[in-house]
Design an enzyme around this catalytic site. Structure first.
Site, mmCIF file in Angstrom:
data_model
loop_
_atom_site.group_PDB
_atom_site.id
_atom_site.type_symbol
_atom_site.label_atom_id
_atom_site.label_comp_id
_atom_site.label_asym_id
_atom_site.label_seq_id
_atom_site.Cartn_x
_atom_site.Cartn_y
_atom_site.Cartn_z
ATOM 1 C CE1 TYR A 86 -1.997 4.659 -1.013
ATOM 2 C CE2 TYR A 86 -4.129 3.737 -0.412
ATOM 3 C CZ TYR A 86 -2.783 3.571 -0.713
ATOM 4 O OH TYR A 86 -2.231 2.306 -0.727
ATOM 5 C CG ASP A 101 -4.896 -5.669 -3.309
ATOM 6 O OD1 ASP A 101 -4.127 -5.853 -4.281
ATOM 7 O OD2 ASP A 101 -4.564 -5.025 -2.291
ATOM 8 C CG ASP A 129 -0.666 -0.145 -3.492
ATOM 9 O OD1 ASP A 129 0.518 -0.534 -3.500
ATOM 10 O OD2 ASP A 129 -1.596 -0.818 -3.010
ATOM 11 C CG ASP A 131 0.488 -4.066 -5.846
ATOM 12 O OD1 ASP A 131 -0.110 -3.550 -4.879
ATOM 13 O OD2 ASP A 131 -0.112 -4.639 -6.772
ATOM 14 C CG HIS A 156 2.679 2.406 -0.664
ATOM 15 N ND1 HIS A 156 2.361 1.090 -0.865
ATOM 16 C CD2 HIS A 156 1.492 3.054 -0.605
ATOM 17 C CE1 HIS A 156 1.048 0.934 -0.922
ATOM 18 N NE2 HIS A 156 0.487 2.123 -0.788
ATOM 19 C CD GLU A 158 2.853 -4.617 -1.102
ATOM 20 O OE1 GLU A 158 2.331 -5.742 -1.135
ATOM 21 O OE2 GLU A 158 2.196 -3.557 -1.137
ATOM 22 C CB CYS A 166 -5.721 -6.810 0.549
ATOM 23 S SG CYS A 166 -6.274 -5.636 1.805
ATOM 24 N NE ARG A 205 1.841 -2.601 2.238
ATOM 25 C CZ ARG A 205 0.642 -2.814 1.706
ATOM 26 N NH1 ARG A 205 0.038 -1.850 1.031
ATOM 27 N NH2 ARG A 205 0.068 -4.002 1.814
ATOM 28 C CD GLU A 235 -1.461 -2.304 5.425
ATOM 29 O OE1 GLU A 235 -1.821 -1.526 6.329
ATOM 30 O OE2 GLU A 235 -1.840 -2.200 4.248
ATOM 31 C CG ASN A 258 -4.020 1.413 4.889
ATOM 32 O OD1 ASN A 258 -4.954 2.171 4.637
ATOM 33 N ND2 ASN A 258 -3.891 0.224 4.331
#
Length: 346
Positions: A86, A101, A129, A131, A156, A158, A166, A205, A235, A258
């Site tokens: 990951y 982040d 990721d 974002d 992913h 989001e 984050c 996500r 998340e 996660n």
């Protein structure tokens, strides 16, 4: 084979889309027959990372993907025997830029990191990721194409706002359902229009659980799955019971959890997460936090003692490079076979 439909069921549709009725399933959701999980149940594991990840998702067992932040951590994960990696956005931002982040890293930063990691063992799937997709639908589509071209197996997307943070920090803000679904549809359309047919995996996500509540989070992920997301990622799941209810509500779509030590989600072990029904578990910061502690200790030791003898633990350069290339003789043999003589003595 008819073209896939990018529609979602009328009762949950968030925005008008152009549908292909002959390609929808009985509920009117997106369906691509080529990517049906039953097509990945049998046969040897593919050398293509996207195909291999789909095989792993379709077959028994949880997919365990430790978070990596650079080439060294990726080599260590492969050396330990992990069969999926990951690429954490937080870890990538920290390792490449020395920054938190907080929406600082760009698409180029993520693609360059992902391409390097994916090249170390091209058949091992890398989940990366992405974002919020780095912009509107056109940028989301560009992101998918660049990730796939880089050899990454999955990403992913989001539902946070562009100035995201984050997922285990407070103060998050999310976009509307409609904008989130626009991102998912753009990603799916981009994947399905890659020439030759791509098995790239799209993960939807949501960060809305901490902002709008679990009910809204589940609704958003159901919509994402109906729009074509292959996996759902919620998340900040705070309890075992919430994870179990999430898995049940989203079935048969696979669920990713996660785990970050000290984060919003309890420190589930991967056997525990599998018992709860999760199909993928990622440990986003496992490598970069460990590296922070180790490097901090090494620097303090050097400052105090004047030597790196203790922190080196007897590892000489050749032993270090053995980890970097699995076996240093691979590079030496390649050079010799090509007619080179640079590494006759190392």
């Amino acid at each position: 084979m008819p073209a896939p439909s990018y529609s979602v069921p009328r009762e949950v549709q968030a925005a008008p889309v152009v549908a292909s009725p002959e390609a929808t399933n009985s509920s009117g959701a997106y369906y691509n027959a080529r990517l049906d999980p039953k097509n990945f149940l049998e046969g040897p594991l593919s050398e293509n990372p996207g195909t291999r990840l789909r095989q792993m998702l379709a077959r028994p067992g949880i997919v365990v993907a430790p978070g990596i932040c650079d080439g060294i951590s990726a080599r260590c994960a492969l050396e330990a025997g992990f069969d999926c990696l990951y690429q954490s956005g937080a870890a990538t931002t920290a390792s490449r830029m020395g920054q938190p982040d907080l929406a600082i890293a760009t698409l180029n930063d993520f693609v360059e990191a992902g391409q390097m990691v994916s090249s170390l063992n091209p058949s091992v799937p890398v989940i990366a990721d992405a974002d919020v997709g780095f912009g509107g639908p056109a940028m989301v589509a560009r992101t998918v194409r660049q990730y796939a071209r880089a050899g990454i197996a999955a990403l992913h997307i989001e539902d946070q706002v562009q100035t995201k943070r984050c997922g285990h920090l407070l103060g998050k803000q999310v976009v509307s359902r409609e904008e989130f679904l626009t991102r998912i549809r753009a990603a799916v359309i981009a994947r399905d229009t890659i020439p030759g047919g791509s098995d790239f995996v799209i993960i939807g996500r949501t960060d809305s659980a901490q902002v709008l509540g679990m009910e809204e989070a589940i609704t958003r992920l159901k919509l994402a799955a109906a729009a074509g997301a292959d996996v759902c990622f919620i998340e900040g799941v705070r309890t075992k019971e919430l994870l179990e209810s999430t898995v049940a509500a989203l079935a048969p779509t696979p669920v990713l959890v996660n785990v970050i030590s000290g984060g919003l989600t309890p420190s589930f072990t991967y056997p525990e997460a599998e018992q709860m029904g999760a199909k993928i578990i990622i440990f986003s910061l496992v490598s970069c936090v460990a590296m922070l502690h180790a490097v901090r200790a090494a620097m303090r030791s050097l400052k105090k003692t004047g030597t790196d003898f203790t922190s080196a633990q007897g590892m000489d350069p050749k032993a270090f490079f053995e980890v970097m290339v699995r076996r240093i003789h691979i590079v030496i043999e390649l050079d010799a076979k090509a007619g080179g003589s640079a590494f006759q003595v190392v």
